[in-house]
Motif scaffolding. Sequence first.
Motif, PDB file in Angstrom:
ATOM      1  N   SER A   3       0.849  -1.183   0.000  1.00  0.00           N
ATOM      2  CA  SER A   3       0.000   0.000   0.000  1.00  0.00           C
ATOM      3  C   SER A   3       0.889   1.238   0.000  1.00  0.00           C
ATOM      4  O   SER A   3       1.831   1.328   0.780  1.00  0.00           O
ATOM      5  N   GLU A  18      -3.235   0.310  -3.728  1.00  0.00           N
ATOM      6  CA  GLU A  18      -2.930  -1.011  -3.183  1.00  0.00           C
ATOM      7  C   GLU A  18      -2.641  -1.955  -4.341  1.00  0.00           C
ATOM      8  O   GLU A  18      -3.368  -1.974  -5.326  1.00  0.00           O
ATOM      9  N   PHE A  50       0.546  -5.140   3.846  1.00  0.00           N
ATOM     10  CA  PHE A  50      -0.590  -5.614   4.621  1.00  0.00           C
ATOM     11  C   PHE A  50      -1.089  -6.943   4.097  1.00  0.00           C
ATOM     12  O   PHE A  50      -0.921  -7.262   2.929  1.00  0.00           O
ATOM     13  N   GLU A  51      -1.761  -7.679   4.944  1.00  0.00           N
ATOM     14  CA  GLU A  51      -2.558  -8.815   4.510  1.00  0.00           C
ATOM     15  C   GLU A  51      -3.843  -8.213   3.943  1.00  0.00           C
ATOM     16  O   GLU A  51      -4.309  -7.177   4.436  1.00  0.00           O
ATOM     17  N   ASP A  53      -6.913  -8.817   4.336  1.00  0.00           N
ATOM     18  CA  ASP A  53      -8.024  -8.648   5.277  1.00  0.00           C
ATOM     19  C   ASP A  53      -7.682  -7.708   6.439  1.00  0.00           C
ATOM     20  O   ASP A  53      -8.473  -7.519   7.341  1.00  0.00           O
ATOM     21  N   ASP A  54      -6.504  -7.066   6.396  1.00  0.00           N
ATOM     22  CA  ASP A  54      -6.112  -6.105   7.427  1.00  0.00           C
ATOM     23  C   ASP A  54      -7.038  -4.893   7.362  1.00  0.00           C
ATOM     24  O   ASP A  54      -7.326  -4.391   6.286  1.00  0.00           O
ATOM     25  N   PRO A  55      -7.512  -4.400   8.490  1.00  0.00           N
ATOM     26  CA  PRO A  55      -8.395  -3.229   8.480  1.00  0.00           C
ATOM     27  C   PRO A  55      -7.755  -1.973   7.876  1.00  0.00           C
ATOM     28  O   PRO A  55      -8.459  -1.072   7.441  1.00  0.00           O
ATOM     29  N   ALA A  56      -6.430  -1.907   7.824  1.00  0.00           N
ATOM     30  CA  ALA A  56      -5.752  -0.749   7.234  1.00  0.00           C
ATOM     31  C   ALA A  56      -5.864  -0.747   5.712  1.00  0.00           C
ATOM     32  O   ALA A  56      -5.674   0.278   5.079  1.00  0.00           O
ATOM     33  N   ALA A  57      -6.170  -1.897   5.119  1.00  0.00           N
ATOM     34  CA  ALA A  57      -6.357  -1.975   3.669  1.00  0.00           C
ATOM     35  C   ALA A  57      -7.763  -1.479   3.347  1.00  0.00           C
ATOM     36  O   ALA A  57      -8.718  -1.821   4.031  1.00  0.00           O
TER      37      ALA A  57
END
Length: 77
Positions: A3, A18, A50-51, A53-57
């Motif tokens: 990201s 992303e 990030f993965e 499913d990370d909330p930052a994505a």
Amino acid sequence: MVSIAFYDDRDRAVWKVESRLFEVDPGERRDLDLTVYIPEGAAYYAVGAFEPDDPAAVGGDAPTPGRESDGDASYVD
């Protein structure tokens, strides 16, 4: 997933990109090649990994790129 977020001189996110998902094992080193549009008004950027499913994505939850914004939302390409 990589990201890259661009911020204006007032620390507001003006664009966020992303990448697609890359499979990388712990301890593995990998070079990634990404082409990124740098938006007008960007003063600096931040890069993170990030993965998906990370909330930052932000994924599909962000506004459409190029649409007018108050500057507080991130965009996804």
